[in-house]
Write a protein that holds these residues in place. Structure first.
Motif, PDB file in Angstrom:
ATOM      1  N   UNK A   1       3.410 -11.824 -26.432  1.00 44.15           N
ATOM      2  CA  UNK A   1       3.849 -12.419 -25.175  1.00 44.15           C
ATOM      3  C   UNK A   1       3.051 -11.854 -24.009  1.00 44.15           C
TER       4      UNK A   1
ATOM      5  N   UNK B   1       2.885 -19.584 -22.655  1.00 47.85           N
ATOM      6  CA  UNK B   1       3.478 -19.462 -23.983  1.00 47.85           C
ATOM      7  C   UNK B   1       4.807 -18.711 -23.943  1.00 47.85           C
ATOM      8  N   UNK B   2       5.359 -18.573 -22.743  1.00 42.33           N
ATOM      9  CA  UNK B   2       6.541 -17.714 -22.657  1.00 42.33           C
ATOM     10  C   UNK B   2       7.821 -18.402 -23.091  1.00 42.33           C
ATOM     11  N   UNK B   3       7.764 -19.659 -23.441  1.00 47.86           N
ATOM     12  CA  UNK B   3       8.995 -20.330 -23.814  1.00 47.86           C
ATOM     13  C   UNK B   3       9.441 -19.876 -25.201  1.00 47.86           C
ATOM     14  N   UNK B   4      10.738 -19.714 -25.319  1.00 44.71           N
ATOM     15  CA  UNK B   4      11.295 -19.239 -26.587  1.00 44.71           C
ATOM     16  C   UNK B   4      10.937 -20.218 -27.703  1.00 44.71           C
ATOM     17  N   UNK B   5      10.583 -19.681 -28.854  1.00 48.91           N
ATOM     18  CA  UNK B   5      10.404 -20.534 -30.015  1.00 48.91           C
ATOM     19  C   UNK B   5       8.980 -20.974 -30.237  1.00 48.91           C
TER      20      UNK B   5
ATOM     21  N   UNK C   1       6.713  -9.264 -28.444  1.00 46.79           N
ATOM     22  CA  UNK C   1       6.495  -8.816 -27.072  1.00 46.79           C
ATOM     23  C   UNK C   1       5.011  -8.604 -26.814  1.00 46.79           C
TER      24      UNK C   1
ATOM     25  N   UNK D   1       6.458 -18.809 -30.446  1.00 47.85           N
ATOM     26  CA  UNK D   1       5.714 -17.764 -31.128  1.00 47.85           C
ATOM     27  C   UNK D   1       6.236 -17.678 -32.562  1.00 47.85           C
TER      28      UNK D   1
ATOM     29  N   UNK E   1      10.516  -8.011 -32.792  1.00 49.47           N
ATOM     30  CA  UNK E   1      10.616  -8.062 -31.332  1.00 49.47           C
ATOM     31  C   UNK E   1       9.405  -7.415 -30.685  1.00 49.47           C
TER      32      UNK E   1
ATOM     33  N   UNK F   1      19.470 -15.827 -25.628  1.00 52.14           N
ATOM     34  CA  UNK F   1      19.880 -15.242 -24.347  1.00 52.14           C
ATOM     35  C   UNK F   1      19.044 -15.722 -23.170  1.00 52.14           C
ATOM     36  N   UNK F   2      17.923 -16.389 -23.482  1.00 49.28           N
ATOM     37  CA  UNK F   2      17.111 -16.840 -22.353  1.00 49.28           C
ATOM     38  C   UNK F   2      17.747 -18.012 -21.636  1.00 49.28           C
TER      39      UNK F   2
END
Lengths: 703, 532
Positions: free
Chosen positions: A38, A46-50, A35, A52, A31, A191-192
């Motif tokens: 991010x 690039x903030x979309x889940x998955x 982070x 990275x 995490x 959770x997003x």
């Protein structure tokens, strides 16, 4: 017969806990790494889940720690099981660790109880749990939260083991809320996505309504029996609680609130369908095989109390029957493959409740075990299907729903192992001989019809009818699911279909093992009444009545109370005919239903979801919209509570209370202002007022 | 450990040191530079914490009720003495205080940028006052410390607070001062009443105990004392100063306010109101009112908390709900109820202290406390999110945390005598989830869709050091609260038995048994002081 010495029982829950700590550390490291990346890429899209990717070791370690911890716990459980089986244990073995809560007014030990019931549960939890952990290695492989996933899953197994191994009601409650917490974390794992986070929250809050009941039951136990540990409670209950008395009834009804919350029974079932927002293996483990059966475990564990409260038991059975039927009707009109299975689970849990409510505790546990096999399998199979669908749709960037069965079809060619294994599970849940579900469901239905508990004979006869209808509906919705998913021609799309593929071995092996268990699991407890018939293989099946005999030390006290007050069970069904005849009728009807449904759904021209409209017709619409219960609850409970909260804040707190405080303040301020008028600073004014005052005093004295 | 403590004569000086070392620290802070003052303050309070740890071993649960007691004449003609001592309840409250202060000070390093020397000096003075409240064995001395807490807190809110700080500070001051003035009248009445019995004038608690009072007198005095403490707790409907004070107070102020200052109120009930006025405190009407107010607090504050847009205000209202559990546990007058109430106090100190620290950390990063300004922070600040979730779960009483022990025992203890009240209070577990989880979700879950939030930093090393002990204690006290409970048990038992018997002689003798031994040890210095 040797004495039973538990082998390192504390290690059984401790291993998953250590797994949680290990994976949790990894998850935090991952995490923090994610982070940092991010923040570095913030604003760069690039903030979309998955998007990275985790480093390679982040996959390797959790893959071993997660399933490894459960595997070790399973082995240890097996060794204890063998030891217990050899010893012919009568009284539960209680292992004490430390004084958990000791106030001077109450003493609760951190102690584990190993007996035949907790052993069965432990085997299911660690055994099925292990298979699902292994499956997850394949299913979750590409998720950036891989370590976090296994951390939560391990923590769940820990709490689930505490739930079934704890030697007292408060300790069971620790596990009870603990699994609820893990369920919350895992439902909202992604959770997003707001809907998923909402679903987790809903599960937790609805479960807490149940926990409220459980807590009150514990308080009642303490005040009426002076004990909260099993040995103390069940030792004192037959003496101190009158049969059918109000205390016993109250305790069981409050326990039922708890059980209904955790096991998703009417009226608290609404969280379970939403819980499908979690990763599919989670649905298999938590929301099918283990956690949701905790309510059934609770009733069986407290069977002495329920036996003393026929009204409480009848309520359990009635709620179970109502839920079994109600949820089955909804399952008929769902298109999301997981939603069908979710309502199916709610319905099957209803069957279990019906069984334990009728006093057939073993039948309830039996169905719990076989259900863990076949429903675990169905969810994992659905997971494999969704996994494949997701890949196919992702490959061509098609934004279709990977879980909608209208977008599937014809998958049996692409995914033969998944198809065959899910087919076995379908036959099992539909109740067709010789699959596992046949024996366990048949036993429940039989006992519901045969129960005569404390003047509730007519009620149980009605429940028997409900159970038969629900059983038929089960065959219908499951066949529909199979046909829509695996038969006919594929509707995913030409280009997408090329990407549909069978799941990897790490996923199909657990499926296959569960399929074997779904096939033969019923032989654990071929009822005595069926043993000599064709259904019992003319007495040739190896372990006839095994579970009944195994659980006898746990259920015998309840059975005694039951028999001495309520009399035995009827030997014929309410419509006449013995067990063998009705077993034949049941399996026959199930077979015919499967056949008819297969034909009728196959002939239906199913279109992909995007080309289908809303269901036509009042009944279909009603079922599709789940009887509008969520909407009803929203109007009746959620919004009024929010409204009341706003009134409490805006009107009571700010205006009424704080307003009066400030009003008092204003009065003094006004007084001060009035006083300040006299502070003019003019000496002449002061002199004038002084003279006036002096005159007034003088006048008063003279008069 | 005990051998070590004996070797340094710990028992003789420990309490004095805990009270007065912070004052020395405050002087050192004033004398130091603006830049170094924070370090001086932190190390001083950390030293006090280390010193206070000895109490854990020095206190013997099998020993007399009050231990480490000393008594020196202070104002001889009035019978005022400088008397200190602890029972198991004071012990835990002192430890909570000495733990909270260094963490609050460490948590203020970023936040407090102006007039640092003054700020840290006030924080240390506050520590002296609070520790003094919990160890004072003389009613007059207690009152002095009790009032003394107001002054530093008033300035902390009023000088370093937010926009409406003056309003909040004045409201805080007036509310609590009003209550304590009435208590002063009550104290004086009690003092003269005891003196009328013919004894020497004394404010010593054990001398005042058992003062013969008519039921009417008891009820009036109960009202005077209870009002002061009820405002402090705060009990519904006297709670409205709290959200304002919290929202306006700087982070360290909120932390101390929530974690320890509120406990002075509940402590006051246990130490004075119940033992001094047993018949009033167990009067059915009084009990009914207190239980009702407690339960209303639990449910009502939870509802109000649920609709707060400001995270700090939400946690402030949750404090009111938590204190409701303490109130019902206390007035149920059962061992379990009191133990549970005390555990709620400790657990609330840990979890709410942590929550205020965390909200302060979020504020330092984003300069907002509005829940709707956040979202998805778990992605950029996983450590902060983890700590927050653990604190939130403790706050709502999830088993395995200290929060559960407190709630479970306080409701259980209430259920033993007032089942209906307890059942209503149990609904608080549902409403706690109803206010806490949506906040967690809206701050840490959901989409990370704002650029400002994407740049939020995770915990720094300093922040991790602050939160780690709090988080660890929440879990440890949840798994093994027995050592704490067993230390508080004799004191709790004495109160329950004494009040339960309406202050009858037998129970009083039991209570004074400990006291007598204390006095034997304390007589000598008094005798010396009397002879000029």
């Amino acid at each position: 017969m040797t004495e039973f010495h538990p082998l390192l029982p504390g290690l059984i829950p401790l291993l998953p806990l250590l797994g949680f700590l290990g994976n949790g550390m990894l998850a935090l490291v991952a995490g923090v790494r994610g982070a940092a990346e991010l923040r570095a890429g913030a604003g760069a899209g690039k903030e979309k889940l998955g998007e990275l990717a985790p480093p390679p070791w982040m996959r390797g370690l959790p893959s071993w720690i997660g399933p490894g911890a459960i595997g070790a716990a399973f082995l240890l459980t097996l060794m204890n099981f063998v030891g217990m089986a050899r010893s012919g244990l009568e009284a539960p073995a209680i292992v004490r660790y430390w004084d958990w809560i000791s106030t001077g007014g109450i003493r609760i030990e951190a102690a584990l109880q190993l007996d035949q019931l907790s052993m069965i549960m432990m085997l299911v939890i660690t055994g099925v749990g292990l298979l699902i952990h292994v499956f997850s290695v394949g299913y979750m492989r590409e998720d950036p939260g891989y370590a976090r996933y296994f951390a939560y899953l391990n923590l769940f197994v820990f709490f689930m083991l505490v739930l079934v191994m704890g030697a007292s009601f408060p300790l069971m409650f620790v596990g009870w809320e603990g699994v609820g917490l893990c369920s919350y974390l895992l439902i909202g794992f992604w959770f997003e996505d707001r809907e998923k986070a909402d679903a987790g929250k809903k599960a937790f809050i609805v479960n807490r309504i149940g926990d409220f009941g459980f807590l009150v039951a514990i308080f009642l136990l303490f005040t009426s029996l002076g004990a909260v540990d099993y040995a103390g409670v069940f030792g004192a209950a037959p003496e101190l609680l009158a049969y059918g008395g109000s205390t016993a009834t109250a305790i069981t009804l409050f326990l039922l609130i708890g059980a209904a919350g955790k096991s998703a029974q009417i009226p608290l079932y609404v969280w379970l369908p939403d819980a499908m927002a979690g990763p599919t293996p989670v649905s298999a483990l938590i929301h099918a095989a283990t956690m949701v059966t905790a309510g059934v475990y609770l009733v069986v564990r407290a069977s002495v109390l329920f036996a003393l409260a026929p009204a409480g038991s009848a309520t359990v059975a009635a709620i179970g029957a109502a839920t079994a039927l109600f949820a089955a009707t909804i399952a008929l009109q769902q298109y999301d493959i997981k939603k069908v299975l979710a309502y199916s689970t709610v319905s099957q849990l209803g069957f279990m409740f019906m069984g334990v409510g009728a006093g057939a505790y073993v039948a309830g546990v039996f169905h719990l075990v076989t259900h863990a096999f076949f429903k675990g399998l169905l969810f994992l199979g659905a997971g494999a299907v969704i996994h494949s669908m997701h890949h196919a749709l992702h490959a061509t960037h098609k934004d279709w729903d990977a879980q909608d069965m209208r977008n599937m079809g014809g998958l049996r060619h692409k995914m033969p192992v998944t198809w065959v294994t899910m087919g076995i599970a379908t036959l099992a849940i539909a109740g067709i001989w010789p699959f596992a579900g046949f024996f366990s469901k048949d036993e429940i239905v039989w006992y519901a019809g045969a129960a005569r508990t404390g003047g509730y004979g007519a009620l149980f006869t009605a429940l028997w009818g409900v159970a038969l209808v629900a059983a038929v509906l089960t065959a219908i919705y499951m066949t529909r699911l199979m046909v829509m998913t695996f038969y006919g021609s594929n509707r995913t799309g030409e280009r997408e279909a090329e990407h549909l593929h069978e799941a990897p071995l790490v996923m199909t092996i657990p499926l296959s093992i569960l399929a074997v268990l779904s096939l033969f699991g019923g032989w654990l407890n071929v009822p005595a009444s069926l043993q000599e018939s064709v259904f019992g293989g003319f007495g040739l099946l190896p372990m006839s009545d095994w579970l009944e005999r195994w659980l006898e030390p746990v259920t015998e006290l309840a059975q005694e109370i039951h028999l001495s007050h309520a009399g035995g069970y009827a030997t014929a069904s309410p419509l006449g005919g013995g067990a063998v005849l009705w077993a034949g009728i049941a399996t026959g009807v199930a077979l015919v239903t499967v056949g008819l449904t297969f034909r009728s759904v196959s002939k239906r021209g199913i279109r992909p979801a995007s080309e289908s409209g809303a269901p036509v017709g009042v009944v279909r619409g009603l079922l599709y919209h789940k009887w509008y219960v969520d909407e009803l609850y929203d109007r009746v409970f959620v919004r009024p509570l929010l409204g009341a909260s706003r009134i409490a804040w805006r009107w009571v707190d700010q205006i009424l209370i704080d307003g009066s405080v400030n009003a008092v303040g204003s009065v003094f301020k006004a007084l001060g202002w009035f006083g300040s008028l006299f502070q003019t600073g003019q000496v002449t004014t002061y002199a004038f007022v002084l003279t006036l005052g002096a005159l007034a005093v003088l006048g008063a004295l003279l008069l | 450990m005990t051998a070590l403590l004996d070797a340094v004569g710990y028992d003789a000086w420990a309490l004095h040191a805990l009270v007065w070392v912070p004052v020395l620290g405050a002087i050192a802070v004033v004398l130091s530079s603006e830049e170094r003052s924070k370090n001086v303050a932190f190390w001083c309070s950390a030293g006090v914490f280390v010193l206070s740890l000895g109490l854990w071993w020095a206190f013997d649960s099998a020993g007399p009720l009050f231990q480490l007691a000393t008594r020196t004449v202070w104002i001889a003609p009035w019978g005022v003495s400088y008397a200190l001592g602890i029972d198991g309840i004071s012990l835990m409250m002192v430890l909570l205080t000495t733990l909270t202060l260094p963490l609050a000070i460490l948590g203020s390093f970023q936040y407090i940028r102006e007039r640092r020397r003054a700020f840290y000096a006030l924080m240390l003075l506050l520590e002296t006052a609070i520790v003094g409240v919990f160890v004072a064995m003389d009613l007059f001395l207690f009152y002095v410390f009790f009032e003394l807490t107001l002054i530093p807190m008033y300035f902390i809110v009023g000088v370093w607070g937010g926009e409406r700080r003056i309003y909040a500070a004045v409201k805080f001051f007036l509310f609590t001062a009003l209550g304590s003035l009435l208590m002063l009248v009550g104290i004086l009445y009690l003092y003269f009443r005891a003196r009328a019995g013919g004894g020497a004038p004394s404010f010593y608690i054990l001398d005042l105990l058992g003062t013969p009072l008519t039921i009417a007198e008891q009820l009036w005095l109960f009202a005077a004392f209870a009002l002061a403490f009820a405002i402090k707790v705060p009990i519904f409907p006297l709670h409205t100063w709290l959200p304002d004070a919290h929202v306006e107070a700087p982070t360290p102020g909120s932390v101390v306010l929530a974690a320890v200052l509120l406990k002075m109120g509940t402590y006051g009930f246990l130490r004075f109101v119940l033992p001094f006025f047993p018949e009033a405190a167990s009067h059915p009407t009084v009990v009914a009112w207190m239980l009702a107010l407690g339960v209303i607090g639990i449910v009502y504050a939870a509802w109000v908390a649920a609709v707060q847009p400001d995270a700090k205000k939400l946690v402030a209202y949750s404090s009111v709900a938590h204190m409701g559990f303490v109130v019902i546990g206390t007035f149920a007058l059962t061992v379990n109820g009191l133990q549970g109430g005390l555990m709620v106090m400790l657990s609330h100190g840990l979890s709410t202290g942590a929550l205020f620290l965390l909200i302060g950390m979020l504020y330092e990063r984003r300069h907002t406390r509005l829940i709707s300004d956040f979202g998805g922070l778990a992605r950029v600040a996983p450590l902060l999110a983890t700590a927050f979730v653990v604190a939130a779960l403790t706050s709502i009483g999830v088993p395995g945390t200290s929060g559960f022990i407190g709630e479970f025992l306080s409701i259980l203890g209430t259920f033993e005598r007032y089942p209906v009240t307890a059942v209503v209070a149990t609904s608080g577990v549902i409403f706690a989830a109803y206010y806490m989880l949506p906040m967690v979700q809206r701050i840490f879950f959901n989409r990370l869709d704002r650029a400002e939030n994407q740049r939020v930093n995770d915990l720094s090393g300093r922040e991790a050091v602050i939160l780690a002990p709090l988080v660890a204690l929440m879990i440890i006290l949840g798994a093994y609260p027995t050592p704490v409970l067993s230390r508080m048990e004799p004191a709790v038992r004495a109160i329950v038995e004494y009040v339960g018997s309406d202050g009858e002689a037998g129970a009083l003798a039991e209570l004074a048994r400990g006291g007598a031994e204390v006095r034997a040890a304390a007589i000598a210095p008094i005798a010396r002081a009397r002879t000029p």
